[in-house]
Structure formats: structure tokens, C-alpha cells
Design a protein around this motif. Sequence first.
Motif, PDB file in Angstrom:
ATOM      1  N   SER A  69      45.111 -19.932 -30.126  1.00 13.11           N
ATOM      2  CA  SER A  69      46.053 -18.997 -29.505  1.00 13.11           C
ATOM      3  C   SER A  69      46.957 -18.412 -30.580  1.00 13.11           C
ATOM      4  CB  SER A  69      46.896 -19.711 -28.443  1.00 13.11           C
ATOM      5  OG  SER A  69      47.913 -18.845 -27.964  1.00 13.11           O
ATOM      6  N   ALA A  70      46.700 -17.166 -30.950  1.00 14.47           N
ATOM      7  CA  ALA A  70      47.490 -16.515 -31.998  1.00 14.47           C
ATOM      8  C   ALA A  70      48.951 -16.377 -31.583  1.00 14.47           C
ATOM      9  CB  ALA A  70      46.897 -15.150 -32.319  1.00 14.47           C
ATOM     10  N   VAL A  71      49.172 -16.105 -30.302  1.00 20.06           N
ATOM     11  CA  VAL A  71      50.542 -15.906 -29.817  1.00 20.06           C
ATOM     12  C   VAL A  71      51.340 -17.201 -29.919  1.00 20.06           C
ATOM     13  CG1 VAL A  71      51.963 -15.257 -27.842  1.00 20.06           C
ATOM     14  CG2 VAL A  71      49.829 -14.053 -28.285  1.00 20.06           C
ATOM     15  N   ASN A  90      49.902 -18.340 -41.007  1.00 19.00           N
ATOM     16  CA  ASN A  90      48.531 -18.317 -41.533  1.00 19.00           C
ATOM     17  C   ASN A  90      47.530 -18.624 -40.418  1.00 19.00           C
ATOM     18  OD1 ASN A  90      49.245 -17.690 -44.178  1.00 19.00           O
ATOM     19  ND2 ASN A  90      49.467 -19.826 -44.779  1.00 19.00           N
ATOM     20  N   ASN A  91      47.859 -19.609 -39.584  1.00 19.92           N
ATOM     21  CA  ASN A  91      46.982 -19.937 -38.458  1.00 19.92           C
ATOM     22  C   ASN A  91      46.939 -18.803 -37.439  1.00 19.92           C
ATOM     23  OD1 ASN A  91      46.158 -22.516 -39.319  1.00 19.92           O
ATOM     24  ND2 ASN A  91      48.031 -23.455 -38.534  1.00 19.92           N
ATOM     25  N   ALA A  92      48.069 -18.137 -37.245  1.00 20.12           N
ATOM     26  CA  ALA A  92      48.106 -17.007 -36.314  1.00 20.12           C
ATOM     27  C   ALA A  92      47.206 -15.873 -36.803  1.00 20.12           C
ATOM     28  CB  ALA A  92      49.537 -16.514 -36.152  1.00 20.12           C
ATOM     29  N   LYS A 144      39.965 -14.436 -32.346  1.00 26.31           N
ATOM     30  CA  LYS A 144      40.139 -14.153 -30.919  1.00 26.31           C
ATOM     31  C   LYS A 144      41.369 -13.274 -30.743  1.00 26.31           C
ATOM     32  CE  LYS A 144      41.718 -17.025 -27.788  1.00 26.31           C
ATOM     33  NZ  LYS A 144      41.893 -18.195 -26.889  1.00 26.31           N
ATOM     34  N   PRO A 145      41.221 -11.964 -30.923  1.00 27.35           N
ATOM     35  CA  PRO A 145      42.377 -11.065 -30.912  1.00 27.35           C
ATOM     36  C   PRO A 145      43.141 -11.108 -29.591  1.00 27.35           C
ATOM     37  CG  PRO A 145      40.420  -9.947 -31.756  1.00 27.35           C
ATOM     38  CD  PRO A 145      39.957 -11.243 -31.175  1.00 27.35           C
ATOM     39  N   SER A 146      44.459 -11.041 -29.706  1.00 27.63           N
ATOM     40  CA  SER A 146      45.329 -10.953 -28.538  1.00 27.63           C
ATOM     41  C   SER A 146      45.991  -9.580 -28.519  1.00 27.63           C
ATOM     42  CB  SER A 146      46.407 -12.050 -28.581  1.00 27.63           C
ATOM     43  OG  SER A 146      47.395 -11.828 -27.605  1.00 27.63           O
ATOM     44  N   SER A 147      45.993  -8.960 -27.351  1.00 26.17           N
ATOM     45  CA  SER A 147      46.597  -7.637 -27.237  1.00 26.17           C
ATOM     46  C   SER A 147      48.115  -7.687 -27.401  1.00 26.17           C
ATOM     47  CB  SER A 147      46.247  -7.018 -25.877  1.00 26.17           C
ATOM     48  OG  SER A 147      46.717  -7.848 -24.816  1.00 26.17           O
ATOM     49  N   ALA A 148      48.679  -8.885 -27.310  1.00 30.14           N
ATOM     50  CA  ALA A 148      50.130  -9.031 -27.445  1.00 30.14           C
ATOM     51  C   ALA A 148      50.585  -9.011 -28.899  1.00 30.14           C
ATOM     52  CB  ALA A 148      50.594 -10.321 -26.776  1.00 30.14           C
ATOM     53  N   LEU A 149      49.651  -9.094 -29.818  1.00 30.54           N
ATOM     54  CA  LEU A 149      49.991  -9.128 -31.242  1.00 30.54           C
ATOM     55  C   LEU A 149      49.251  -8.038 -31.996  1.00 30.54           C
ATOM     56  CD1 LEU A 149      49.925 -12.945 -32.130  1.00 30.54           C
ATOM     57  CD2 LEU A 149      51.931 -11.476 -31.959  1.00 30.54           C
ATOM     58  N   GLN A 150      49.814  -7.665 -33.172  1.00 36.67           N
ATOM     59  CA  GLN A 150      49.160  -6.731 -34.072  1.00 36.67           C
ATOM     60  C   GLN A 150      49.134  -7.345 -35.466  1.00 36.67           C
ATOM     61  OE1 GLN A 150      51.297  -3.011 -33.837  1.00 36.67           O
ATOM     62  NE2 GLN A 150      50.364  -2.442 -31.890  1.00 36.67           N
TER      63      GLN A 150
END
Length: 342
Positions: A161-163, A186-188, A195-201
Motif C-alpha cells: 500500500s503506497a498510501v 522508498n517503500n512507497a 501497484k499504482p494508487s490514484s491517490a498518489l503521484q
Amino acid sequence: MKKQTAKKNLTATKRTNSRVKVAQPHQTSVTTPSVSIYVYWVIILFFIAAAFFCLGMEFGNNKSQNVVTPNAEVTQSADGVNNVEISEEALLQPMDYYTNARDKLVDGDIAGAIADLTTAIDAGGATSDMYTLRGEAYMQLSDYRNALADFNTALETDAVSAVAYYDRALLNMRLEDYSTALADINNALAAQASKPSSALQMRDLYAKRGQLNLWLKNWQGAVADFTNSLARPEGTVDATVYADRAEAYTQMGSYADAINDYAAAIRIISEQIQGTTTQAARESLSSNAMGYFEKSAALNLALGNLSAAYSDLDAAYAIASALGDDASISRIQNLQADLNQQ
């Protein structure tokens, strides 16, 4: 004589009939039951069915009286019958509570958001996003212990989970644990790539890692991250990214590059001011631009570019005067006096 002959004929006839009956096949006799027996069994079956029906009704009434739906209000009518009124909250599903919590966070109802998220989580089958969002709410309340616990649980639920990694990095930055925050960023970045999240860029992730490297005095790493952030196509460029890279360049002795970055930051701010709708936002952006002009003036002075330094200070002074910032006006005037002595 005739009587004797008739008697003999009658006797012969009886014998003949008797012989005929013996010669007939054997038949089993069947007794037809009376109608009263059928009536008797019908009555018995009726009473058995009635008894089971009454028992079922009593069980149903007891169940309705003793079992109450969660979040339901029980009222009793005049005849003693319980009426159960289910509230709207009882019909909500966990994801409905999650959606409501997001809306409440936007509206500033942090306590309400936490309550909804807790309900969703306690319902079972909680997702990583639920824990992450509640962690964000706790962080807004400066409840860092519960925020960290939720971010950790979110990552136990979803290890990519990148977020959750990003939010935990922000928390560790508040706690001034920069090394741990850097590991989370770094993990993000790795999670966002897989697994891209639309909440992050990616632009924002690189910028945040650049900021951490800047605080950790890893100047080259900071410049690389800020450059990667500015090169990303998505989103909009933040003026602070240019300003932060200018600071890293300054620490590396690359004054010309730093001056160019301050100029780029000021150009972005001038564009942003045109789109602001509040006086507070305009004043904040103008104050940032004033500071960048002052830093650029100092770098130009170090490079011997006196005319450029004068120009930067003049621009800074104009902004300070427009803001009515007496302290900044006095400071800039002293700098101008020092520059006149060069």
C-alpha cells in the motif's frame, strides 16, 4: 306319488346347486369400513396440526420480543405488541461508513470520521484503506500513537500500500525520525511502481524524498529527487520544489543553478497568485516570493552580480511594502544599505 316325485326333484336340485358352489373359485371377502373411522382420523390430524401451529406462533412471538436488531428502536403498542423500527445506520454497510468518513474528513468532522471508520473496521473484513484513513484522521488530531498503530495495521493487511507507506513517512517526519521516514518513502515509491494508487503521484513522492534528503544533508540525493519530481508529466509543479532544489544547489556551491531555480519558483508564484481567491493565500505566496528574491540577491552578490542583486532587493522591498511588513522592510533596507557600500 306326485309328492314323492317333487320331493326327489327338489333334493336333486339342492345337490346340484351345492356342487356348483363348490366348483366356483375361492373368493376372499372384503369388509368395507364405516364412515365414522375416517372422521375420527381427520379430527385427530386436525388437532395435531393446530398444536404445532400454536407452538410455532408462540416461538415466533418470543423471538421477536427477545431479539432486537442492532441500532433498532423498540416501541410497544397499546395491545402489548413490540414494534421494531430499524434506524438508517443499521442499514449501512462497512464501505458506506468508509465513504461517509471520507466526506466527514473533507468537511473537518474528524471525530465523526473516526467513529464511522471504527464502525466499519469493527464490522469485520476491514481493508487497508480503512485503517489508513483512520490513521490520517488520528494524525490530524496529533494522536500519533493511534495513527502509527493504524498505519502499521494497514501495511500488515496490504504490504504494497503506497498510501500507507507515504502517510507513515509523513508521521515519522513529524516525529523527526527522518531515517525511518526515508525508508517509508522508498517503500512507497516501490509500491506505487508495482501497484499504482490514484491517490498518489510519483511527482509528489520524489519531491518528499528530496525534502528528506535535504534535511539529512544529502545534497546530491536531494537534487536528483527534485529533478525527477520536476520531470514527471503528471500533476502540477510546486514552487517549493524549485526553491528546495535551489537550497541544495546553494549547499553544493552551484550558485548559478540556485539563482535560476529561485527565478523559476518566483515565476510559478506569480502565476499562482492570479488564480487565488483569498487574500490570505495571496499574502502567503507573496511572502514566499519575497524570501526567494532576498536569497537570490545574496547569491548574486556572492557571484559579483551587483546589478542583479540590486534588482532582487528592489523587488523584495516592493513586496514587503505591499504587505505592510515593517520588519521585512527594515531588514531589506539594511541589505540595500550594505550593498550600496560595495
